[in-house]
Design an enzyme around this catalytic site. Structure first.
Site, PDB file in Angstrom:
ATOM      1  N   ASP A  91       3.728  -2.623   7.386  1.00 22.04           N
ATOM      2  CA  ASP A  91       4.793  -3.331   6.686  1.00 22.04           C
ATOM      3  C   ASP A  91       4.550  -4.840   6.738  1.00 22.04           C
ATOM      4  O   ASP A  91       4.162  -5.377   7.781  1.00 22.04           O
ATOM      5  CB  ASP A  91       6.116  -2.986   7.382  1.00 22.04           C
TER       6      ASP A  91
ATOM      7  N   GLU B 235       0.769  -3.698   3.479  1.00 20.23           N
ATOM      8  CA  GLU B 235       1.638  -4.260   2.441  1.00 20.23           C
ATOM      9  C   GLU B 235       1.353  -5.752   2.376  1.00 20.23           C
ATOM     10  O   GLU B 235       1.822  -6.524   3.207  1.00 20.23           O
ATOM     11  CB  GLU B 235       3.118  -4.015   2.777  1.00 20.23           C
TER      12      GLU B 235
HETATM   13  C1  GLC Z   1       8.832  -4.446   3.541  1.00 13.15           C
HETATM   14  C2  GLC Z   1       9.468  -3.119   3.242  1.00 13.15           C
HETATM   15  C3  GLC Z   1      10.900  -3.351   2.877  1.00 13.15           C
HETATM   16  C4  GLC Z   1      11.598  -3.998   4.050  1.00 13.15           C
HETATM   17  C5  GLC Z   1      10.871  -5.270   4.480  1.00 13.15           C
HETATM   18  C6  GLC Z   1      11.325  -5.738   5.821  1.00 13.15           C
HETATM   19  O1  GLC Z   1       8.772  -5.259   2.430  1.00 13.15           O
HETATM   20  O2  GLC Z   1       8.746  -2.457   2.236  1.00 13.15           O
HETATM   21  O3  GLC Z   1      11.546  -2.177   2.490  1.00 13.15           O
HETATM   22  O4  GLC Z   1      12.914  -4.303   3.711  1.00 13.15           O
HETATM   23  O5  GLC Z   1       9.499  -5.062   4.602  1.00 13.15           O
HETATM   24  O6  GLC Z   1      10.831  -4.892   6.816  1.00 13.15           O
END
Ligand code: GLC
Length: 543
Positions: free
Chosen positions: A204, A274
Protein backbone atom coordinates in the site's frame (compact mmCIF):
# COMPACT_ATOMS: atom_id res chain seq x y z
CA UNK A 1 9.59 -12.60 -30.74
CA UNK A 2 11.72 -14.43 -28.22
CA UNK A 3 10.16 -17.32 -26.41
CA UNK A 4 10.57 -16.99 -22.69
CA UNK A 5 9.28 -19.02 -19.83
CA UNK A 6 7.04 -16.76 -17.84
CA UNK A 7 6.59 -16.96 -14.12
CA UNK A 8 3.15 -17.22 -12.54
CA UNK A 9 2.92 -13.51 -11.82
CA UNK A 10 3.70 -12.68 -15.44
CA UNK A 11 1.44 -15.08 -17.30
CA UNK A 12 -1.32 -15.01 -14.70
CA UNK A 13 -4.31 -12.79 -14.09
CA UNK A 14 -4.64 -11.17 -10.67
CA UNK A 15 -8.15 -10.78 -9.27
CA UNK A 16 -8.58 -8.09 -6.64
CA UNK A 17 -11.07 -8.84 -3.86
CA UNK A 18 -12.34 -6.20 -1.49
CA UNK A 19 -13.09 -8.67 1.33
CA UNK A 20 -15.91 -6.66 2.93
CA UNK A 21 -17.87 -6.87 -0.28
CA UNK A 22 -17.23 -10.21 -1.91
CA UNK A 23 -19.26 -12.76 0.06
CA UNK A 24 -20.67 -12.77 3.56
CA UNK A 25 -20.18 -16.18 5.15
CA UNK A 26 -21.29 -15.52 8.74
CA UNK A 27 -24.48 -13.55 8.38
CA UNK A 28 -23.43 -10.08 9.52
CA UNK A 29 -23.80 -8.30 6.19
CA UNK A 30 -20.04 -7.90 5.75
CA UNK A 31 -17.93 -10.10 3.51
CA UNK A 32 -15.37 -12.41 5.12
CA UNK A 33 -12.80 -15.13 4.51
CA UNK A 34 -15.30 -17.99 4.83
CA UNK A 35 -17.32 -16.28 2.16
CA UNK A 36 -14.29 -15.98 -0.10
CA UNK A 37 -13.46 -19.67 0.42
CA UNK A 38 -16.98 -20.57 -0.68
CA UNK A 39 -16.38 -18.72 -3.96
CA UNK A 40 -12.96 -20.12 -4.84
CA UNK A 41 -14.43 -22.50 -7.40
CA UNK A 42 -15.99 -19.55 -9.16
CA UNK A 43 -12.59 -17.87 -9.32
CA UNK A 44 -10.58 -20.88 -10.39
CA UNK A 45 -13.03 -22.78 -12.58
CA UNK A 46 -15.75 -20.46 -13.77
CA UNK A 47 -13.53 -17.45 -14.30
CA UNK A 48 -10.07 -18.95 -14.57
CA UNK A 49 -7.95 -16.38 -12.79
CA UNK A 50 -4.56 -17.26 -11.29
CA UNK A 51 -4.09 -15.18 -8.17
CA UNK A 52 -6.23 -13.28 -5.73
CA UNK A 53 -5.22 -10.14 -3.97
CA UNK A 54 -7.08 -9.36 -0.78
CA UNK A 55 -7.43 -5.82 0.51
CA UNK A 56 -6.52 -5.75 4.24
CA UNK A 57 -8.02 -8.31 6.59
CA UNK A 58 -6.06 -7.39 9.74
CA UNK A 59 -7.55 -6.26 13.07
CA UNK A 60 -8.55 -2.66 12.58
CA UNK A 61 -10.84 0.01 14.00
CA UNK A 62 -11.92 0.33 10.34
CA UNK A 63 -11.52 4.10 10.20
CA UNK A 64 -10.23 3.51 6.65
CA UNK A 65 -11.84 0.08 6.33
CA UNK A 66 -8.79 -1.95 7.21
CA UNK A 67 -5.99 0.24 5.88
CA UNK A 68 -5.65 1.38 9.50
CA UNK A 69 -4.07 -1.69 11.03
CA UNK A 70 -4.00 -2.35 14.77
CA UNK A 71 -2.12 -5.65 14.55
CA UNK A 72 -0.14 -6.84 11.53
CA UNK A 73 -0.12 -10.45 12.67
CA UNK A 74 -3.76 -11.35 13.01
CA UNK A 75 -7.10 -11.32 11.24
CA UNK A 76 -9.97 -9.06 12.23
CA UNK A 77 -12.88 -11.07 13.69
CA UNK A 78 -15.10 -9.42 11.06
CA UNK A 79 -13.20 -11.43 8.46
CA UNK A 80 -12.41 -14.59 10.45
CA UNK A 81 -9.31 -15.75 12.30
CA UNK A 82 -5.80 -16.87 11.45
CA UNK A 83 -6.93 -20.44 10.93
CA UNK A 84 -9.63 -19.28 8.50
CA UNK A 85 -6.87 -17.50 6.64
CA UNK A 86 -4.70 -20.63 6.64
CA UNK A 87 -7.63 -22.59 5.29
CA UNK A 88 -8.13 -20.01 2.57
CA UNK A 89 -4.48 -20.33 1.52
CA UNK A 90 -4.70 -24.13 1.49
CA UNK A 91 -7.94 -24.16 -0.46
CA UNK A 92 -6.64 -21.59 -2.92
CA UNK A 93 -3.39 -23.47 -3.47
CA UNK A 94 -5.29 -26.69 -4.06
CA UNK A 95 -6.95 -24.89 -6.95
CA UNK A 96 -3.67 -23.46 -8.21
CA UNK A 97 -4.61 -20.00 -7.07
CA UNK A 98 -1.93 -17.80 -5.54
CA UNK A 99 -2.76 -15.54 -2.62
CA UNK A 100 -1.50 -11.96 -2.46
CA UNK A 101 -2.18 -9.89 0.64
CA UNK A 102 -2.20 -6.17 1.18
CA UNK A 103 0.81 -5.01 3.19
CA UNK A 104 0.45 -1.54 4.62
CA UNK A 105 3.89 -0.27 5.67
CA UNK A 106 3.41 3.49 5.66
CA UNK A 107 1.10 3.78 8.63
CA UNK A 108 -0.60 1.88 11.40
CA UNK A 109 -3.80 2.62 13.25
CA UNK A 110 -3.38 4.84 16.30
CA UNK A 111 -4.74 1.78 18.12
CA UNK A 112 -1.64 -0.25 17.27
CA UNK A 113 0.31 -1.00 20.45
CA UNK A 114 3.45 0.43 18.83
CA UNK A 115 1.79 3.82 18.61
CA UNK A 116 0.47 3.53 22.16
CA UNK A 117 4.03 3.04 23.33
CA UNK A 118 5.39 5.71 21.03
CA UNK A 119 3.03 8.42 22.21
CA UNK A 120 3.37 7.48 25.90
CA UNK A 121 6.35 9.81 26.44
CA UNK A 122 9.13 11.58 24.59
CA UNK A 123 11.59 9.10 26.01
CA UNK A 124 9.58 5.96 25.25
CA UNK A 125 11.60 3.17 23.64
CA UNK A 126 9.36 3.27 20.60
CA UNK A 127 9.16 7.10 20.37
CA UNK A 128 11.13 7.04 17.12
CA UNK A 129 9.01 4.35 15.55
CA UNK A 130 6.74 7.14 14.31
CA UNK A 131 7.53 10.59 12.94
CA UNK A 132 7.42 13.14 15.76
CA UNK A 133 8.49 16.77 15.46
CA UNK A 134 8.43 19.99 17.42
CA UNK A 135 6.11 22.81 16.42
CA UNK A 136 7.43 25.88 14.70
CA UNK A 137 8.00 28.91 16.92
CA UNK A 138 4.43 30.09 16.49
CA UNK A 139 3.10 26.67 17.48
CA UNK A 140 2.08 25.66 13.97
CA UNK A 141 2.99 22.26 12.44
CA UNK A 142 6.63 21.54 11.61
CA UNK A 143 6.12 22.02 7.87
CA UNK A 144 3.41 22.51 5.26
CA UNK A 145 2.74 18.88 4.41
CA UNK A 146 -0.89 17.95 3.82
CA UNK A 147 -2.87 14.80 4.46
CA UNK A 148 -4.28 13.12 1.35
CA UNK A 149 -7.59 12.88 3.19
CA UNK A 150 -7.72 16.62 3.99
CA UNK A 151 -6.12 19.10 6.36
CA UNK A 152 -2.52 19.16 7.60
CA UNK A 153 -0.49 15.96 7.73
CA UNK A 154 0.40 16.75 11.36
CA UNK A 155 -1.61 16.33 14.53
CA UNK A 156 -0.74 17.73 17.91
CA UNK A 157 -0.21 15.41 20.84
CA UNK A 158 -1.01 17.54 23.88
CA UNK A 159 0.46 15.08 26.38
CA UNK A 160 3.97 15.05 24.90
CA UNK A 161 3.77 18.43 23.15
CA UNK A 162 4.91 17.34 19.75
CA UNK A 163 3.27 16.81 16.39
CA UNK A 164 3.08 13.39 14.73
CA UNK A 165 2.88 12.82 11.00
CA UNK A 166 0.01 11.14 9.19
CA UNK A 167 -0.18 11.10 5.42
CA UNK A 168 -3.80 9.99 5.66
CA UNK A 169 -6.21 10.17 8.63
CA UNK A 170 -4.98 11.51 11.97
CA UNK A 171 -5.84 8.05 13.33
CA UNK A 172 -3.30 6.56 10.90
CA UNK A 173 0.15 7.73 12.09
CA UNK A 174 3.07 7.21 9.69
CA UNK A 175 5.78 4.77 10.73
CA UNK A 176 9.33 6.03 10.71
CA UNK A 177 11.07 3.82 8.15
CA UNK A 178 14.35 5.63 8.76
CA UNK A 179 14.50 3.78 12.05
CA UNK A 180 16.20 0.38 11.50
CA UNK A 181 14.10 -1.12 14.30
CA UNK A 182 10.96 -0.31 12.31
CA UNK A 183 12.41 -1.86 9.17
CA UNK A 184 13.32 -4.96 11.10
CA UNK A 185 9.89 -5.28 12.73
CA UNK A 186 8.09 -4.73 9.44
CA UNK A 187 10.23 -7.28 7.64
CA UNK A 188 9.39 -9.74 10.41
CA UNK A 189 5.75 -9.09 9.56
CA UNK A 190 6.51 -10.02 5.95
CA UNK A 191 8.13 -13.26 7.10
CA UNK A 192 5.14 -14.02 9.30
CA UNK A 193 2.83 -14.06 6.27
CA UNK A 194 5.25 -15.66 3.83
CA UNK A 195 5.72 -18.48 6.33
CA UNK A 196 1.95 -19.00 6.27
CA UNK A 197 2.20 -19.61 2.54
CA UNK A 198 1.33 -16.20 1.14
CA UNK A 199 2.58 -15.78 -2.44
CA UNK A 200 2.91 -12.07 -2.63
CA UNK A 201 2.37 -8.62 -1.21
CA UNK A 202 0.56 -5.67 -2.65
CA UNK A 203 2.32 -2.82 -0.91
CA UNK A 204 0.00 0.00 0.00
CA UNK A 205 1.18 3.54 -0.84
CA UNK A 206 4.60 2.00 -1.25
CA UNK A 207 6.62 5.12 -2.06
CA UNK A 208 5.20 7.09 0.87
CA UNK A 209 7.37 5.29 3.39
CA UNK A 210 10.44 7.49 2.81
CA UNK A 211 10.14 11.22 3.21
CA UNK A 212 12.71 13.95 2.85
CA UNK A 213 15.32 13.65 5.58
CA UNK A 214 15.21 17.38 6.32
CA UNK A 215 11.40 17.46 6.06
CA UNK A 216 11.46 20.49 3.78
CA UNK A 217 8.23 22.29 2.87
CA UNK A 218 6.63 21.15 -0.37
CA UNK A 219 6.69 23.86 -3.05
CA UNK A 220 3.35 25.07 -4.34
CA UNK A 221 1.99 23.54 -7.50
CA UNK A 222 1.71 26.01 -10.36
CA UNK A 223 0.90 23.37 -12.91
CA UNK A 224 -2.60 23.54 -14.29
CA UNK A 225 -4.18 20.12 -14.15
CA UNK A 226 -3.53 18.44 -17.48
CA UNK A 227 -4.35 14.93 -16.40
CA UNK A 228 -7.71 13.29 -16.23
CA UNK A 229 -7.25 11.78 -12.82
CA UNK A 230 -9.46 12.97 -10.00
CA UNK A 231 -8.75 16.22 -8.26
CA UNK A 232 -7.59 15.81 -4.66
CA UNK A 233 -8.71 19.31 -3.69
CA UNK A 234 -6.26 21.28 -1.53
CA UNK A 235 -3.75 18.43 -1.70
CA UNK A 236 -3.20 19.31 -5.36
CA UNK A 237 -2.02 22.83 -4.47
CA UNK A 238 1.41 21.41 -3.62
CA UNK A 239 4.06 19.56 -5.54
CA UNK A 240 4.62 16.52 -3.37
CA UNK A 241 8.39 16.51 -3.65
CA UNK A 242 9.31 15.98 -0.04
CA UNK A 243 6.50 14.15 1.72
CA UNK A 244 6.99 10.85 -0.11
CA UNK A 245 9.17 9.03 -2.63
CA UNK A 246 12.57 10.03 -1.22
CA UNK A 247 15.31 8.15 -3.09
CA UNK A 248 16.20 6.21 0.08
CA UNK A 249 13.02 4.21 -0.46
CA UNK A 250 14.87 2.15 -3.06
CA UNK A 251 17.17 0.71 -0.40
CA UNK A 252 14.15 -0.60 1.48
CA UNK A 253 12.71 -2.24 -1.60
CA UNK A 254 16.05 -3.83 -2.47
CA UNK A 255 16.14 -5.31 1.03
CA UNK A 256 12.57 -6.45 0.74
CA UNK A 257 13.28 -8.10 -2.60
CA UNK A 258 16.19 -9.88 -1.05
CA UNK A 259 13.89 -11.21 1.65
CA UNK A 260 11.28 -12.35 -0.88
CA UNK A 261 13.92 -14.00 -3.05
CA UNK A 262 15.24 -15.90 -0.04
CA UNK A 263 12.00 -17.94 -0.23
CA UNK A 264 13.21 -19.47 -3.50
CA UNK A 265 12.88 -18.86 -7.20
CA UNK A 266 10.77 -21.82 -8.21
CA UNK A 267 7.49 -20.26 -7.09
CA UNK A 268 8.66 -16.72 -6.44
CA UNK A 269 7.01 -14.62 -3.75
CA UNK A 270 6.31 -11.27 -5.25
CA UNK A 271 5.90 -7.61 -4.41
CA UNK A 272 3.49 -5.33 -6.24
CA UNK A 273 3.65 -1.72 -5.21
CA UNK A 274 0.95 0.89 -5.21
CA UNK A 275 3.01 3.63 -6.80
CA UNK A 276 0.79 6.51 -7.84
CA UNK A 277 3.40 8.38 -9.86
CA UNK A 278 2.42 9.47 -13.33
CA UNK A 279 5.90 10.40 -14.54
CA UNK A 280 6.69 7.10 -16.22
CA UNK A 281 10.50 7.05 -15.79
CA UNK A 282 10.19 7.83 -12.06
CA UNK A 283 7.45 5.24 -11.70
CA UNK A 284 9.55 2.68 -13.59
CA UNK A 285 12.51 3.25 -11.26
CA UNK A 286 10.63 1.13 -8.71
CA UNK A 287 11.47 -2.00 -10.70
CA UNK A 288 15.03 -1.27 -9.57
CA UNK A 289 18.05 -0.58 -11.73
CA UNK A 290 18.97 -4.26 -11.66
CA UNK A 291 15.32 -5.34 -11.53
CA UNK A 292 16.03 -5.89 -7.88
CA UNK A 293 13.16 -3.99 -6.27
CA UNK A 294 9.42 -4.50 -6.89
CA UNK A 295 8.38 -7.22 -9.29
CA UNK A 296 5.82 -4.74 -10.52
CA UNK A 297 4.95 -1.21 -9.50
CA UNK A 298 1.21 -1.15 -10.21
CA UNK A 299 0.58 0.68 -13.43
CA UNK A 300 -2.28 3.15 -13.06
CA UNK A 301 -1.43 4.91 -16.32
CA UNK A 302 -4.65 3.94 -18.04
CA UNK A 303 -6.70 5.41 -15.20
CA UNK A 304 -5.11 8.72 -16.00
CA UNK A 305 -5.62 8.51 -19.74
CA UNK A 306 -8.63 9.84 -21.59
CA UNK A 307 -10.53 6.96 -23.16
CA UNK A 308 -9.48 7.69 -26.72
CA UNK A 309 -7.66 5.29 -29.01
CA UNK A 310 -4.60 7.45 -29.63
CA UNK A 311 -4.20 8.47 -26.00
CA UNK A 312 -4.38 4.85 -24.91
CA UNK A 313 -1.88 3.87 -27.58
CA UNK A 314 0.47 6.58 -26.39
CA UNK A 315 0.18 5.45 -22.77
CA UNK A 316 0.96 1.84 -23.71
CA UNK A 317 3.79 2.77 -26.09
CA UNK A 318 5.34 5.10 -23.51
CA UNK A 319 5.28 2.36 -20.92
CA UNK A 320 6.68 -0.22 -23.30
CA UNK A 321 9.54 2.05 -24.32
CA UNK A 322 10.35 3.29 -20.81
CA UNK A 323 10.45 0.24 -18.58
CA UNK A 324 13.82 -1.45 -18.23
CA UNK A 325 14.56 -4.33 -20.59
CA UNK A 326 13.08 -7.52 -19.09
CA UNK A 327 10.86 -5.60 -16.67
CA UNK A 328 7.34 -6.97 -16.89
CA UNK A 329 4.42 -4.55 -17.44
CA UNK A 330 1.02 -4.69 -15.77
CA UNK A 331 -2.24 -2.86 -16.21
CA UNK A 332 -5.03 -1.72 -13.95
CA UNK A 333 -8.45 -0.51 -15.07
CA UNK A 334 -10.22 -0.64 -11.73
CA UNK A 335 -9.69 -0.99 -8.02
CA UNK A 336 -11.24 -0.09 -4.67
CA UNK A 337 -10.05 3.52 -4.99
CA UNK A 338 -11.35 4.25 -8.49
CA UNK A 339 -14.82 4.63 -9.87
CA UNK A 340 -15.95 1.54 -11.73
CA UNK A 341 -14.63 1.34 -15.28
CA UNK A 342 -18.17 0.71 -16.62
CA UNK A 343 -19.24 3.99 -15.01
CA UNK A 344 -16.18 5.93 -16.16
CA UNK A 345 -16.32 4.94 -19.82
CA UNK A 346 -19.81 3.48 -20.20
CA UNK A 347 -21.07 -0.08 -20.36
CA UNK A 348 -20.34 -0.60 -24.07
CA UNK A 349 -16.76 0.66 -23.88
CA UNK A 350 -16.16 -1.34 -20.70
CA UNK A 351 -16.30 -4.45 -22.91
CA UNK A 352 -13.66 -2.88 -25.16
CA UNK A 353 -11.69 -2.13 -21.99
CA UNK A 354 -11.84 -5.79 -20.95
CA UNK A 355 -10.46 -6.84 -24.34
CA UNK A 356 -7.66 -4.31 -23.91
CA UNK A 357 -6.85 -5.37 -20.35
CA UNK A 358 -6.74 -9.05 -21.21
CA UNK A 359 -4.71 -8.74 -24.40
CA UNK A 360 -2.01 -6.20 -23.55
CA UNK A 361 1.50 -7.43 -22.80
CA UNK A 362 1.61 -7.49 -19.03
CA UNK A 363 -0.21 -8.83 -16.02
CA UNK A 364 -3.84 -7.74 -15.83
CA UNK A 365 -5.39 -6.89 -12.47
CA UNK A 366 -9.10 -7.45 -12.54
CA UNK A 367 -11.22 -5.77 -9.87
CA UNK A 368 -14.04 -7.96 -8.50
CA UNK A 369 -17.28 -7.41 -10.36
CA UNK A 370 -15.62 -5.78 -13.35
CA UNK A 371 -15.90 -9.16 -15.07
CA UNK A 372 -19.68 -8.50 -15.10
CA UNK A 373 -19.51 -4.83 -15.94
CA UNK A 374 -20.58 -3.79 -12.42
CA UNK A 375 -21.20 -0.08 -12.13
CA UNK A 376 -20.83 2.52 -9.38
CA UNK A 377 -23.73 2.41 -6.96
CA UNK A 378 -24.86 5.89 -5.94
CA UNK A 379 -24.62 6.40 -2.16
CA UNK A 380 -26.63 9.15 -0.53
CA UNK A 381 -24.41 11.53 1.52
CA UNK A 382 -26.07 10.44 4.78
CA UNK A 383 -25.13 6.82 4.04
CA UNK A 384 -21.57 7.52 3.04
CA UNK A 385 -18.99 5.34 4.84
CA UNK A 386 -15.67 6.21 3.20
CA UNK A 387 -13.64 8.72 5.25
CA UNK A 388 -12.14 10.33 2.15
CA UNK A 389 -15.55 11.26 0.77
CA UNK A 390 -16.74 12.37 4.21
CA UNK A 391 -13.68 14.57 4.96
CA UNK A 392 -13.52 16.16 1.52
CA UNK A 393 -17.12 16.53 0.37
CA UNK A 394 -18.11 17.77 -3.05
CA UNK A 395 -15.11 16.44 -4.97
CA UNK A 396 -16.49 13.00 -5.78
CA UNK A 397 -13.68 11.36 -3.82
CA UNK A 398 -15.90 8.95 -1.85
CA UNK A 399 -15.06 5.36 -2.75
CA UNK A 400 -18.19 3.59 -1.50
CA UNK A 401 -19.80 3.47 -4.98
CA UNK A 402 -17.09 1.12 -6.29
CA UNK A 403 -17.03 -1.03 -3.14
CA UNK A 404 -20.58 -2.34 -3.11
CA UNK A 405 -21.42 -6.05 -2.71
CA UNK A 406 -20.59 -8.50 -5.45
CA UNK A 407 -23.60 -9.35 -7.55
CA UNK A 408 -23.93 -13.13 -7.57
CA UNK A 409 -27.56 -13.85 -8.37
CA UNK A 410 -31.04 -12.36 -8.63
CA UNK A 411 -32.02 -13.17 -5.01
CA UNK A 412 -32.29 -10.53 -2.25
CA UNK A 413 -28.95 -8.75 -1.73
CA UNK A 414 -27.75 -10.51 -4.86
CA UNK A 415 -26.65 -13.58 -2.91
CA UNK A 416 -23.98 -11.54 -1.12
CA UNK A 417 -25.58 -12.02 2.31
CA UNK A 418 -28.70 -13.44 3.91
CA UNK A 419 -31.98 -11.85 2.90
CA UNK A 420 -32.70 -10.77 6.52
CA UNK A 421 -29.49 -8.83 7.16
CA UNK A 422 -28.60 -5.49 5.67
CA UNK A 423 -25.39 -5.48 3.64
CA UNK A 424 -22.82 -2.94 4.86
CA UNK A 425 -23.23 -1.00 1.61
CA UNK A 426 -26.30 -1.19 -0.61
CA UNK A 427 -26.45 -3.68 -3.44
CA UNK A 428 -26.85 -2.18 -6.92
CA UNK A 429 -30.42 -1.78 -8.09
CA UNK A 430 -29.52 -3.54 -11.33
CA UNK A 431 -28.27 -6.65 -9.49
CA UNK A 432 -31.47 -8.52 -10.33
CA UNK A 433 -30.32 -8.64 -13.94
CA UNK A 434 -26.60 -7.88 -13.72
CA UNK A 435 -25.28 -10.80 -11.74
CA UNK A 436 -23.08 -13.86 -12.17
CA UNK A 437 -25.89 -16.43 -12.41
CA UNK A 438 -27.86 -14.52 -15.04
CA UNK A 439 -24.80 -13.69 -17.08
CA UNK A 440 -23.60 -17.29 -17.06
CA UNK A 441 -26.82 -18.22 -18.86
CA UNK A 442 -26.38 -15.56 -21.51
CA UNK A 443 -23.82 -16.38 -24.20
CA UNK A 444 -23.40 -12.71 -25.07
CA UNK A 445 -23.11 -11.34 -21.56
CA UNK A 446 -20.19 -9.36 -20.21
CA UNK A 447 -19.19 -12.35 -18.09
CA UNK A 448 -19.24 -14.60 -21.15
CA UNK A 449 -16.93 -12.12 -22.86
CA UNK A 450 -14.55 -12.04 -19.88
CA UNK A 451 -14.50 -15.84 -19.62
CA UNK A 452 -13.81 -16.27 -23.34
CA UNK A 453 -11.00 -13.75 -23.20
CA UNK A 454 -9.44 -15.40 -20.16
CA UNK A 455 -9.67 -18.75 -21.94
CA UNK A 456 -8.03 -17.38 -25.07
CA UNK A 457 -5.31 -15.67 -23.08
CA UNK A 458 -4.57 -18.84 -21.13
CA UNK A 459 -4.38 -20.98 -24.24
CA UNK A 460 -2.19 -18.62 -26.25
CA UNK A 461 1.46 -17.97 -25.56
CA UNK A 462 1.32 -14.96 -27.82
CA UNK A 463 -1.52 -13.36 -25.87
CA UNK A 464 -0.08 -14.10 -22.45
CA UNK A 465 3.58 -13.54 -23.18
CA UNK A 466 4.23 -12.55 -26.77
CA UNK A 467 5.69 -9.29 -27.94
CA UNK A 468 3.60 -6.14 -28.37
CA UNK A 469 3.73 -3.57 -31.13
CA UNK A 470 1.24 -0.95 -32.18
CA UNK A 471 0.12 -1.10 -35.80
CA UNK A 472 -0.79 1.80 -38.02
CA UNK A 473 -4.35 1.98 -39.19
CA UNK A 474 -6.36 4.55 -41.09
CA UNK A 475 -8.69 5.37 -38.21
CA UNK A 476 -7.63 7.59 -35.34
CA UNK A 477 -10.60 6.26 -33.38
CA UNK A 478 -9.05 2.83 -33.31
CA UNK A 479 -6.09 1.43 -31.42
CA UNK A 480 -4.61 -1.57 -33.19
CA UNK A 481 -1.78 -3.75 -31.99
CA UNK A 482 -0.07 -7.03 -32.59
CA UNK A 483 0.75 -9.74 -30.06
CA UNK A 484 3.07 -12.34 -31.41
CA UNK A 485 5.45 -15.21 -30.85
CA UNK A 486 7.39 -17.15 -33.47
CA UNK A 487 4.36 -19.40 -33.95
CA UNK A 488 1.34 -17.20 -33.37
CA UNK A 489 0.13 -13.78 -34.40
CA UNK A 490 -2.88 -11.90 -33.09
CA UNK A 491 -4.15 -8.45 -33.88
CA UNK A 492 -6.30 -6.56 -31.44
CA UNK A 493 -8.35 -3.73 -32.92
CA UNK A 494 -10.30 -1.47 -30.57
CA UNK A 495 -12.80 1.13 -31.64
CA UNK A 496 -13.05 3.57 -28.73
CA UNK A 497 -15.67 5.65 -30.50
CA UNK A 498 -19.37 5.14 -31.08
CA UNK A 499 -19.23 5.39 -34.90
CA UNK A 500 -18.60 2.49 -37.27
CA UNK A 501 -15.11 2.49 -38.76
CA UNK A 502 -13.50 0.91 -41.80
CA UNK A 503 -9.77 0.61 -41.27
CA UNK A 504 -6.88 -0.36 -43.38
CA UNK A 505 -4.44 -2.18 -41.12
CA UNK A 506 -1.01 -2.47 -42.66
CA UNK A 507 -0.24 -6.09 -42.05
CA UNK A 508 0.06 -9.16 -44.23
CA UNK A 509 -1.62 -12.48 -43.53
CA UNK A 510 -4.84 -14.39 -43.67
CA UNK A 511 -7.00 -12.91 -40.92
CA UNK A 512 -9.99 -14.23 -39.01
CA UNK A 513 -11.83 -12.45 -36.30
CA UNK A 514 -12.03 -14.92 -33.42
CA UNK A 515 -13.84 -12.72 -30.95
CA UNK A 516 -15.77 -9.48 -31.14
CA UNK A 517 -16.71 -7.71 -27.93
CA UNK A 518 -20.31 -8.17 -29.09
CA UNK A 519 -19.72 -11.94 -29.15
CA UNK A 520 -21.64 -12.27 -32.40
CA UNK A 521 -18.95 -12.54 -35.02
CA UNK A 522 -16.38 -15.10 -36.16
CA UNK A 523 -15.38 -14.74 -39.78
CA UNK A 524 -12.58 -14.14 -42.24
CA UNK A 525 -11.70 -10.47 -42.55
CA UNK A 526 -9.73 -8.39 -45.00
CA UNK A 527 -7.31 -6.24 -43.05
CA UNK A 528 -7.31 -3.62 -45.80
CA UNK A 529 -11.01 -2.98 -45.20
CA UNK A 530 -11.56 -4.11 -41.65
CA UNK A 531 -15.00 -3.04 -40.44
CA UNK A 532 -15.55 -2.35 -36.76
CA UNK A 533 -18.87 -1.20 -35.41
CA UNK A 534 -19.11 1.58 -32.87
CA UNK A 535 -17.92 0.37 -29.45
CA UNK A 536 -16.53 -2.80 -30.96
CA UNK A 537 -13.23 -4.45 -30.28
CA UNK A 538 -12.00 -7.41 -32.27
CA UNK A 539 -9.47 -10.11 -31.61
CA UNK A 540 -8.09 -11.31 -34.90
CA UNK A 541 -5.88 -14.31 -35.55
CA UNK A 542 -3.39 -14.27 -38.42
CA UNK A 543 -2.36 -17.44 -40.15
C1 GLC B 1 -4.07 3.26 -0.50
C2 GLC B 1 -5.28 2.37 -0.50
C3 GLC B 1 -6.46 3.18 -0.05
C4 GLC B 1 -6.19 3.68 1.35
C5 GLC B 1 -4.87 4.45 1.41
C6 GLC B 1 -4.42 4.67 2.81
O1 GLC B 1 -4.17 4.27 -1.43
O2 GLC B 1 -5.46 1.80 -1.77
O3 GLC B 1 -7.65 2.45 -0.10
O4 GLC B 1 -7.23 4.51 1.77
O5 GLC B 1 -3.84 3.76 0.78
O6 GLC B 1 -3.96 3.47 3.35
Amino acid sequence: MTKRILQWWQSGIIYHIYPRSFQDGNGDGIGDLTGIISRLDYLSHTLGIDALWLSPIYPSPMADFGYDIADYRDVDPIFGALDTFDLLVREAHQRNLKVIIDYVPNHTSDQHKWFGESRSSRTAAKRNWYVWADPQEDGTPPNNWLSVFGGPAWSWDAATEQYYLHSFLSSMPDLNWRNPAVQHAMFEVVRFWLDRGVDGLRIDTAHYIMKDHAMRDNPSNQIVHTTFHKSFGAYDTQLHLYDKGDADVHNVFRDLRHLLDSYGQEQPRIALGEIHIFDVPTWASYYGEQLDELHMPCNFGLLNTPWQAQAIRQAVDTLESTIPACAWPNYVLGNHDEHRIATRIGAAQARVGMLLLLTLRGTPTLYYGDELGMENVPIAPEHERDPWGIHMPGLGLGRDPERTPMQWEASPHAGFCHAEVAPWLPVAANATTMNVATQLEDPQSFLSLTRKLIDLRRSSLALSGGSYRALESTSTNCFVYMRETADERWIVALNTGTQDQILNVTCAGDASIILSTYLDRQEHVDLATLALRGNEGGLIQLT
